[in-house]
Design an enzyme around this catalytic site. Structure first.
Site, PDB file in Angstrom:
ATOM      1  N   HIS A 211       0.996  -1.280  -0.037  1.00 29.38           N
ATOM      2  CA  HIS A 211       0.085   0.118  -0.037  1.00 29.38           C
ATOM      3  C   HIS A 211       0.889   1.245   0.063  1.00 29.38           C
ATOM      4  O   HIS A 211       2.171   1.209   0.051  1.00 29.38           O
ATOM      5  CB  HIS A 211      -1.003  -0.030   1.288  1.00 29.38           C
ATOM      6  CG  HIS A 211      -2.036  -0.910   1.169  1.00 29.38           C
ATOM      7  ND1 HIS A 211      -2.966  -0.501   0.037  1.00 29.38           N
ATOM      8  CD2 HIS A 211      -2.575  -1.915   1.702  1.00 29.38           C
ATOM      9  CE1 HIS A 211      -4.090  -1.467   0.046  1.00 29.38           C
ATOM     10  NE2 HIS A 211      -3.751  -2.302   1.002  1.00 29.38           N
TER      11      HIS A 211
ATOM     12  N   ASP B 104      -0.221   6.979  -3.709  1.00 29.83           N
ATOM     13  CA  ASP B 104      -1.548   6.651  -4.347  1.00 29.83           C
ATOM     14  C   ASP B 104      -1.872   7.629  -5.462  1.00 29.83           C
ATOM     15  O   ASP B 104      -1.973   7.401  -6.928  1.00 29.83           O
ATOM     16  CB  ASP B 104      -2.592   6.652  -3.672  1.00 29.83           C
ATOM     17  CG  ASP B 104      -2.807   5.117  -2.941  1.00 29.83           C
ATOM     18  OD1 ASP B 104      -1.912   4.227  -3.365  1.00 29.83           O
ATOM     19  OD2 ASP B 104      -3.483   4.836  -2.102  1.00 29.83           O
TER      20      ASP B 104
END
Length: 380
Positions: free
Chosen positions: A129, A159
């Site tokens: 992540h 992200d």
């Protein structure tokens, strides 16, 4: 401006979470037609905080594990400029919608691949992540205060900045190249690459010997007392970014800073002591009082606003930075063109809401559409 800049561009988005939807949102905001291919029933993770990211799309729900579902995606590629997928390396190939499958249908297709670790390398197939990607790229280590643990900056750096925006830029570059006659290509948008690109300035400082491994000791990482946040008398926070001498001198005028601090801004050895003095000045005011004091001055000051406060700030209201779409307040499309947002966003539609219409537009006869729905390949 009568047409948005990406009017006439069609993107197929194999729905994921985080950076993929963000790239799709950016392209849709600039006028591209984005057809989002969802799972039948939708992605349970995509329902958590992603509704704005999926705005302004048409939605087709397909079972990509069924060869007939993969066949629909390949047909969509025949009339598209680009495709976005966010699977781990090799998954799209196993489903029959990998680059070779789709480029065989449309040699001018730009095939965008969004991953954390990239398509190659010893970690390519591993899960991760944002926090893991920014850690490996060296960004997380640099963010935080002196003597304290690194601070994850939400999931903005990996992200969205190093991932979704990188993919969006790559897709646009690929589409420009394809339309110039160079044919389609694969865009390997790895977050570790994008994060590393975002750190370019700090790699410069490191090469010059002015950026060390000790976080919280540099100009932009809370090390400099004149580039930091401070608590006010009423428990709020304000930001100070008075790096340049003219801005610093004006700030000193307003806050009546002592000459020792005013004249020795870059005396690093005394930064901690000067921080204490500046903090004492600021904590003598409520945030609203400081807003008034600094209004219209050349200082590099801003209050630290919550999301709710940001929406109501007069500057954002004047620019239309936020819009209300069906009761959901959200950022307006950016960047602007000729001073105007490129599109008016449309609210997110349910997975499969446009399945039948998309298939009909693609040339499927009604009987074939009914059969795909009845067979569970397509959900509507």
């Amino acid at each position: 401006m009568t047409r948005p800049p990406l009017d006439g561009v069609r993107i197929i988005e194999l729905a994921g979470i985080g950076p993929g939807p963000f790239a799709g949102m950016m392209l849709a905001d600039m006028g591209a037609e984005v057809i989002c291919v969802d799972r039948p029933g939708g992605n349970p993770w995509a329902a958590q905080g992603h509704s704005i990211l999926f705005r302004s799309r048409r939605h087709l729900a397909l079972d990509l594990k069924n060869p007939a579902g993969a066949d629909v995606v390949r047909k969509l590629c025949g009339e598209a400029d680009g495709l976005i997928e966010t699977f781990r390396p090799g998954v799209a190939e196993r489903l029959g919608v990998g680059p070779q499958d789709c480029l065989a249908v449309n040699p001018n297709l730009v095939y965008g691949r969004m991953t954390g670790w990239g398509q190659t390398g010893p970690m390519a197939s591993m899960p991760g992540h944002d926090i893991n990607y920014i850690a490996l790229a060296g960004a997380l280590h640099a963010i935080g205060r002196k003597g304290q643990a690194p601070v994850p900056p939400l999931n903005l750096v990996g992200d969205f900045g190093g991932g979704g925006m990188l993919l969006g830029v790559g897709m646009l570059a690929g589409i420009l190249s394809a339309r110039a006659g160079a044919g389609g290509r694969v865009v390997d948008a790895a977050m570790i690459d994008g994060i590393s690109a975002l750190m370019a300035m700090f790699h410069t400082y490191r090469a010059e010997g002015t950026f060390t491994a000790e976080r919280g000791t540099h100009l932009l990482d809370s090390g400099a007392f004149f580039y930091d946040v401070y608590r006010t008398r009423d428990g709020q926070w304000v930001s100070i970014g008075a790096i340049e001498s003219a801005f610093w001198q004006k700030l000193c005028d307003i806050l009546e800073m002592p000459d020792e601090v005013r004249d020795n801004q870059f005396d690093i050895e005394n930064w901690d002591e000067y921080r204490r003095i500046l903090a004492e000045r600021i904590v003598g005011y409520d945030r609203a009082e400081l807003d008034e004091l600094f209004l219209g001055t050349n200082t590099c000051y801003a209050p630290v606003l919550s999301l709710a406060e940001a929406v109501e700030h007069p500057h954002h209201r004047a620019r239309g930075t936020f819009v209300d779409i069906d009761g959901v307040v959200q950022p307006a499309p950016a960047p602007r063109f000729d001073g105007v947002a490129p599109t008016a966003p449309r609210p997110r539609r349910a997975p499969g809401a446009d399945s039948r219409q998309i298939l009909t537009d693609l040339g499927y006869p009604q009987q074939a559409v009914d059969a795909l729905v009845a067979g569970g390949v397509v959900a509507d």
